[in-house]
Scaffold this motif. Structure first.
Motif, PDB file in Angstrom:
ATOM      1  N   SER A 246      11.177 -23.356  28.451  1.00  0.00           N
ATOM      2  CA  SER A 246      11.544 -22.735  27.171  1.00  0.00           C
ATOM      3  C   SER A 246      11.415 -21.230  27.255  1.00  0.00           C
ATOM      4  O   SER A 246      10.630 -20.701  28.050  1.00  0.00           O
ATOM      5  N   ASN A 247      12.177 -20.538  26.395  1.00  0.00           N
ATOM      6  CA  ASN A 247      11.951 -19.107  26.250  1.00  0.00           C
ATOM      7  C   ASN A 247      10.522 -18.913  25.759  1.00  0.00           C
ATOM      8  O   ASN A 247       9.981 -19.749  25.042  1.00  0.00           O
ATOM      9  N   CYS A 248       9.901 -17.840  26.147  1.00  0.00           N
ATOM     10  CA  CYS A 248       8.512 -17.490  25.804  1.00  0.00           C
ATOM     11  C   CYS A 248       7.479 -18.366  26.509  1.00  0.00           C
ATOM     12  O   CYS A 248       6.310 -18.357  26.145  1.00  0.00           O
ATOM     13  N   SER A 249       7.891 -19.127  27.494  1.00  0.00           N
ATOM     14  CA  SER A 249       6.923 -19.924  28.251  1.00  0.00           C
ATOM     15  C   SER A 249       6.476 -19.151  29.487  1.00  0.00           C
ATOM     16  O   SER A 249       7.107 -18.177  29.890  1.00  0.00           O
ATOM     17  N   ALA A 250       5.368 -19.599  30.072  1.00  0.00           N
ATOM     18  CA  ALA A 250       4.835 -18.961  31.274  1.00  0.00           C
ATOM     19  C   ALA A 250       5.055 -19.879  32.473  1.00  0.00           C
ATOM     20  O   ALA A 250       4.727 -21.061  32.429  1.00  0.00           O
ATOM     21  N   THR A 251       5.616 -19.323  33.522  1.00  0.00           N
ATOM     22  CA  THR A 251       5.784 -20.019  34.789  1.00  0.00           C
ATOM     23  C   THR A 251       5.069 -19.174  35.837  1.00  0.00           C
ATOM     24  O   THR A 251       5.312 -17.972  35.928  1.00  0.00           O
TER      25      THR A 251
ATOM     26  N   ASP B 279       4.860 -23.362  30.662  1.00  0.00           N
ATOM     27  CA  ASP B 279       3.656 -23.529  29.851  1.00  0.00           C
ATOM     28  C   ASP B 279       3.760 -22.747  28.543  1.00  0.00           C
ATOM     29  O   ASP B 279       3.959 -21.528  28.551  1.00  0.00           O
ATOM     30  N   THR B 280       3.612 -23.433  27.429  1.00  0.00           N
ATOM     31  CA  THR B 280       3.634 -22.780  26.118  1.00  0.00           C
ATOM     32  C   THR B 280       2.313 -22.976  25.376  1.00  0.00           C
ATOM     33  O   THR B 280       2.235 -22.731  24.175  1.00  0.00           O
ATOM     34  N   SER B 281       1.274 -23.386  26.082  1.00  0.00           N
ATOM     35  CA  SER B 281       0.002 -23.671  25.423  1.00  0.00           C
ATOM     36  C   SER B 281      -0.575 -22.448  24.705  1.00  0.00           C
ATOM     37  O   SER B 281      -1.247 -22.583  23.693  1.00  0.00           O
TER      38      SER B 281
ATOM     39  N   LYS C 156      -2.235 -22.104  20.764  1.00  0.00           N
ATOM     40  CA  LYS C 156      -3.551 -21.537  20.487  1.00  0.00           C
ATOM     41  C   LYS C 156      -3.446 -20.384  19.494  1.00  0.00           C
ATOM     42  O   LYS C 156      -4.307 -20.215  18.641  1.00  0.00           O
ATOM     43  N   GLY C 157      -2.374 -19.602  19.603  1.00  0.00           N
ATOM     44  CA  GLY C 157      -2.194 -18.451  18.720  1.00  0.00           C
ATOM     45  C   GLY C 157      -1.820 -18.820  17.299  1.00  0.00           C
ATOM     46  O   GLY C 157      -1.979 -18.034  16.381  1.00  0.00           O
TER      47      GLY C 157
END
Length: 57
Positions: free
Chosen positions: A27-32, A48-50, A54-55
């Protein structure tokens, strides 16, 4: 750090870690995360969008 849209990340991954990306959702705004160690790149985390979950709490 490289910042890109989610649709371009699979292309980048195939260039630096060929065969490690298996079509997972990015997804956009995810971390790889790709780690470079001892002359080798390894795909550690993908899509990763975890941090967004959390935010929002």
């Amino acid at each position: 750090m490289v910042i890109s849209s989610g649709s371009e990340i699979p292309t980048i991954l195939e260039l630096i870690v060929p065969g490690q990306y298996k079509g997972e959702d990015i997804s956009n705004c995810s971390a790889t995360i790709v780690e470079y160690k001892d002359g080798k790149y390894t795909l550690k985390t993908i899509g990763d969008t975890s941090y967004t979950e959390k935010g929002s709490k």
